[in-house]
Design an enzyme around this catalytic site. Structure first.
Site, PDB file in Angstrom:
ATOM      1  N   ASN A   1      28.348  41.188  35.630  1.00 56.28           N
ATOM      2  CA  ASN A   1      28.765  42.589  35.494  1.00 56.28           C
ATOM      3  C   ASN A   1      29.213  42.850  34.056  1.00 56.28           C
ATOM      4  O   ASN A   1      29.133  41.965  33.203  1.00 56.28           O
ATOM      5  CB  ASN A   1      29.879  42.920  36.500  1.00 56.28           C
TER       6      ASN A   1
ATOM      7  N   ASP B   1      31.279  40.407  44.254  1.00 54.51           N
ATOM      8  CA  ASP B   1      31.574  40.439  45.692  1.00 54.51           C
ATOM      9  C   ASP B   1      30.574  39.597  46.481  1.00 54.51           C
ATOM     10  O   ASP B   1      30.885  39.103  47.558  1.00 54.51           O
ATOM     11  CB  ASP B   1      31.547  41.882  46.195  1.00 54.51           C
TER      12      ASP B   1
ATOM     13  N   LYS C   1      13.179  27.211  38.013  1.00 50.75           N
ATOM     14  CA  LYS C   1      12.990  28.590  37.564  1.00 50.75           C
ATOM     15  C   LYS C   1      11.966  29.296  38.460  1.00 50.75           C
ATOM     16  O   LYS C   1      10.872  28.764  38.696  1.00 50.75           O
ATOM     17  CB  LYS C   1      12.503  28.592  36.108  1.00 50.75           C
TER      18      LYS C   1
ATOM     19  N   LYS D   1      43.108  48.863  48.565  1.00 53.73           N
ATOM     20  CA  LYS D   1      43.073  47.465  48.105  1.00 53.73           C
ATOM     21  C   LYS D   1      44.480  46.884  48.000  1.00 53.73           C
ATOM     22  O   LYS D   1      44.706  45.700  48.273  1.00 53.73           O
ATOM     23  CB  LYS D   1      42.343  47.360  46.761  1.00 53.73           C
TER      24      LYS D   1
ATOM     25  N   LYS E   1      44.821  43.640  50.350  1.00 54.78           N
ATOM     26  CA  LYS E   1      44.861  42.340  49.667  1.00 54.78           C
ATOM     27  C   LYS E   1      46.293  41.816  49.490  1.00 54.78           C
ATOM     28  O   LYS E   1      46.518  40.843  48.785  1.00 54.78           O
ATOM     29  CB  LYS E   1      44.160  42.447  48.316  1.00 54.78           C
TER      30      LYS E   1
ATOM     31  N   PHE F   1      43.613  44.486  40.236  1.00 56.81           N
ATOM     32  CA  PHE F   1      43.002  45.629  39.571  1.00 56.81           C
ATOM     33  C   PHE F   1      42.026  46.265  40.557  1.00 56.81           C
ATOM     34  O   PHE F   1      41.608  45.631  41.523  1.00 56.81           O
ATOM     35  CB  PHE F   1      42.228  45.182  38.321  1.00 56.81           C
TER      36      PHE F   1
HETATM   37  O1  PMT Z   1      36.944  43.087  30.916  1.00 56.27           O
HETATM   38  P1  PMT Z   1      36.962  44.487  30.330  1.00 56.27           P
HETATM   39  O2  PMT Z   1      35.625  44.869  29.717  1.00 56.27           O
HETATM   40  O3  PMT Z   1      38.113  44.703  29.396  1.00 56.27           O
HETATM   41  O4  PMT Z   1      37.144  45.527  31.535  1.00 56.27           O
HETATM   42  C1  PMT Z   1      38.329  45.524  32.253  1.00 56.27           C
HETATM   43  C2  PMT Z   1      38.078  45.681  33.765  1.00 56.27           C
HETATM   44  C3  PMT Z   1      37.471  47.040  34.034  1.00 56.27           C
HETATM   45  C4  PMT Z   1      37.134  44.593  34.251  1.00 56.27           C
HETATM   46  C5  PMT Z   1      39.451  45.511  34.456  1.00 56.27           C
HETATM   47  O5  PMT Z   1      40.346  46.433  33.921  1.00 56.27           O
HETATM   48  C6  PMT Z   1      39.336  45.706  35.955  1.00 56.27           C
HETATM   49  O6  PMT Z   1      39.390  46.791  36.483  1.00 56.27           O
HETATM   50  N1  PMT Z   1      39.185  44.552  36.661  1.00 56.27           N
HETATM   51  C7  PMT Z   1      38.922  44.504  38.097  1.00 56.27           C
HETATM   52  C8  PMT Z   1      37.455  44.653  38.321  1.00 56.27           C
HETATM   53  C9  PMT Z   1      37.087  44.481  39.769  1.00 56.27           C
HETATM   54  O7  PMT Z   1      36.429  43.538  40.097  1.00 56.27           O
HETATM   55  O8  PMT Z   1      37.567  45.364  40.579  1.00 56.27           O
HETATM   56  P2  PMT Z   1      37.332  45.368  42.176  1.00 56.27           P
HETATM   57  O9  PMT Z   1      37.806  46.689  42.591  1.00 56.27           O
HETATM   58  O10 PMT Z   1      35.920  44.986  42.483  1.00 56.27           O
HETATM   59  O11 PMT Z   1      38.273  44.220  42.713  1.00 56.27           O
HETATM   60  C10 PMT Z   1      39.616  44.485  43.098  1.00 56.27           C
HETATM   61  C11 PMT Z   1      40.492  43.301  42.793  1.00 56.27           C
HETATM   62  O12 PMT Z   1      40.086  42.195  43.612  1.00 56.27           O
HETATM   63  C12 PMT Z   1      40.431  42.822  41.357  1.00 56.27           C
HETATM   64  O13 PMT Z   1      41.727  42.423  40.971  1.00 56.27           O
HETATM   65  C13 PMT Z   1      39.484  41.637  41.417  1.00 56.27           C
HETATM   66  O14 PMT Z   1      39.815  40.661  40.415  1.00 56.27           O
HETATM   67  C14 PMT Z   1      39.756  41.088  42.808  1.00 56.27           C
HETATM   68  N2  PMT Z   1      38.584  40.441  43.437  1.00 56.27           N
HETATM   69  C15 PMT Z   1      37.457  41.130  43.743  1.00 56.27           C
HETATM   70  C16 PMT Z   1      36.426  40.513  44.392  1.00 56.27           C
HETATM   71  C17 PMT Z   1      36.544  39.139  44.722  1.00 56.27           C
HETATM   72  N3  PMT Z   1      35.571  38.509  45.329  1.00 56.27           N
HETATM   73  N4  PMT Z   1      37.671  38.477  44.428  1.00 56.27           N
HETATM   74  C18 PMT Z   1      38.680  39.105  43.794  1.00 56.27           C
HETATM   75  O15 PMT Z   1      39.723  38.489  43.511  1.00 56.27           O
END
Ligand code: PMT
Length: 401
Positions: free
Chosen positions: A209, A278, A288, A338, A342, A324
């Site tokens: 991503n 995810d 490959k 979330k 979580k 986040f």
């Molecule tokens: O890295 P940059 O370019 O500076 O950009 C920053 C950012 C946009 C990546 C950052 O600020 C941000 O928003 N990070 C979270 C991105 C994300 O994956 O969001 P989500 O809504 O999909 O996930 C929610 C939370 O669950 C996040 O804290 C994520 O780390 C966590 N997660 C998600 C999926 C997973 N399988 N395991 C997780 O722990």
């Protein structure tokens, strides 16, 4: 406030040079010993005598300045300095510093400096946005320089846009933070995750991503500066890990989960800024994958990855857990969901549909939702300032425990 602090104030040749006088005056009034070095062009915008009168020290413009007590100017001026701040920093001076060019007193002194370094770039919008300038600023950032992003507004050239020197009060606040760093997170162990994960398709391809890691690295750096012990668990980025931070490189969500679980018990605060995939490819190919004649479609079967944040939420004992949420729509609703689902203590919502926030850019604007029901909206600011905003919320939450 700054008694016993020696500050070298570099001034390069932009219209904002006159604002350096206010900063020199403020630093001096607050007890600092301020030594100004100007490029010859800066001396065309503001007379060295002004700065000399305000700081009570001779101002260096000419590398070959001599007189009683003068040694090698660009070496002696920076000796035992607590901070070297270049305000304003023009595109030209930034480029020279990035390239290691030493063709005047200021740029020579930068090379000789062995102290924290700060620049406040100020220039025309196109000059600021030019990839050369952006790359030079990134180079300085990677070398550990503290960069204060320019503000937007009316510029002296008549344009309206990025490139304006921030308000003097904002620069002064930043200098104060650098000179007298708060140690309000001392004694705490932070686990910060950053960057993207990668999920292999075959040995040469993967799903990932847009995360650059900038937000997570800024949080790690800010927590370190505020006295915390920091472990940064990061997916692949082009960033250099901040000095003084323990660093662990991971690739997939599975490896990030392992790293987080290993460190979790010993942590006080976890900030999950990483963008974790995810889903992963169910069966990555061992060889490959080849393009075959007559096959126009390929289907990849994906399976769900472990949700690291949710897993940490389930295992939480004493840790403060900050997640986040990167969303393009219904930001508040999804962030609140979330937070609960979580078991996080805070959820930092990022509207990634904005061009000036979220993925890859240097600025961010977030809204923090807390389990206690608070909603804190940060201003649009650099990722470093956003990191401090988040850490202020962490500190406030810890103080309530
Ligand atoms: O890295 P940059 O370019 O500076 O950009 C920053 C950012 C946009 C990546 C950052 O600020 C941000 O928003 N990070 C979270 C991105 C994300 O994956 O969001 P989500 O809504 O999909 O996930 C929610 C939370 O669950 C996040 O804290 C994520 O780390 C966590 N997660 C998600 C999926 C997973 N399988 N395991 C997780 O722990």
């Amino acid at each position: 406030m700054f008694a016993n602090k020696k500050i070298v104030l570099g001034i390069s040749g932009g219209i904002a040079a006159y604002k350096a006088a206010d900063i020199a005056s403020w630093l001096t009034k607050n007890g600092a010993s301020v030594h100004c070095m100007m490029t010859p062009n800066a001396a065309g915008f503001i007379a060295p005598q002004v700065l000399q009168a305000l700081t009570h020290h001779p101002v260096v413009v000419d590398e070959f300045m001599s007189g009683p007590g003068w040694g090698i100017v660009h070496i002696d001026t920076v000796q035992n300095a607590d901070l070297f701040a270049v305000i304003p920093a023009t595109a030209n001076t930034i480029a020279k510093i990035a390239a290691g060019i030493a063709d005047n007193a200021l740029t020579s002194a930068v090379l000789a400096a062995n102290c924290p370094l700060f620049i406040a770039p100020a220039m025309n919008t196109h000059m600021y946005q030019n990839p050369a300038t952006q790359q030079n600023i990134q180079t300085l950032k990677n070398r550990g320089w503290h960069i204060m992003l320019p503000a937007s507004g009316h510029l002296a050239c008549g344009a309206v846009g990025e490139g304006k020197l921030p308000e003097v009060a904002a620069i002064e606040a930043e200098l104060q933070r650098l000179l007298l760093p708060s140690q309000d997170l001392a004694g705490l162990k932070f686990l910060v995750t950053a960057g993207p994960t990668i999920e292999p398709i075959d040995p040469v391809r993967y799903i990932t991503n847009k995360s650059s890691g900038k937000m997570g690295y800024a949080i790690a750096e800010a927590a370190r500066d505020r006295g915390a012990q920091v472990l940064l668990v990061s997916g692949h980025t082009n960033l250099i890990p901040p000095a003084g931070v323990e660093y662990l490189a991971v690739d997939s969500a599975a490896s990030m989960l392992t790293a987080c679980l290993d460190a979790y018990d010993g942590c006080d605060v976890v900030v999950k800024a990483a963008a974790v995939a995810d889903y992963r490819v169910a069966e990555p190919a061992a060889q490959k994958l080849k393009k075959a004649d007559g096959i126009d479609e390929m289907v990849l079967r994906l399976v769900k990855n472990p949700d690291i944040l949710a897993e940490l939420g389930r295992r939480k004992t004493h840790q403060l857990l900050i997640g986040f949420a990167a969303e393009t729509n219904n930001v508040e609703e999804y962030a609140r969901q979330k937070l609960v689902k979580k078991h996080a203590d805070m959820l930092v919502a990022n509207d990634v549909s904005r061009a000036d926030a979220g993925f890859d850019v240097d600025t961010n604007q977030v809204t923090i939702f807390t389990a206690a029901g608070d909603k804190l909206i940060s201003p649009l600011a650099s990722k470093r300032q956003t990191a401090d905003f988040i850490l202020d919320a962490v500190r406030a939450r810890l103080d309530k425990q």
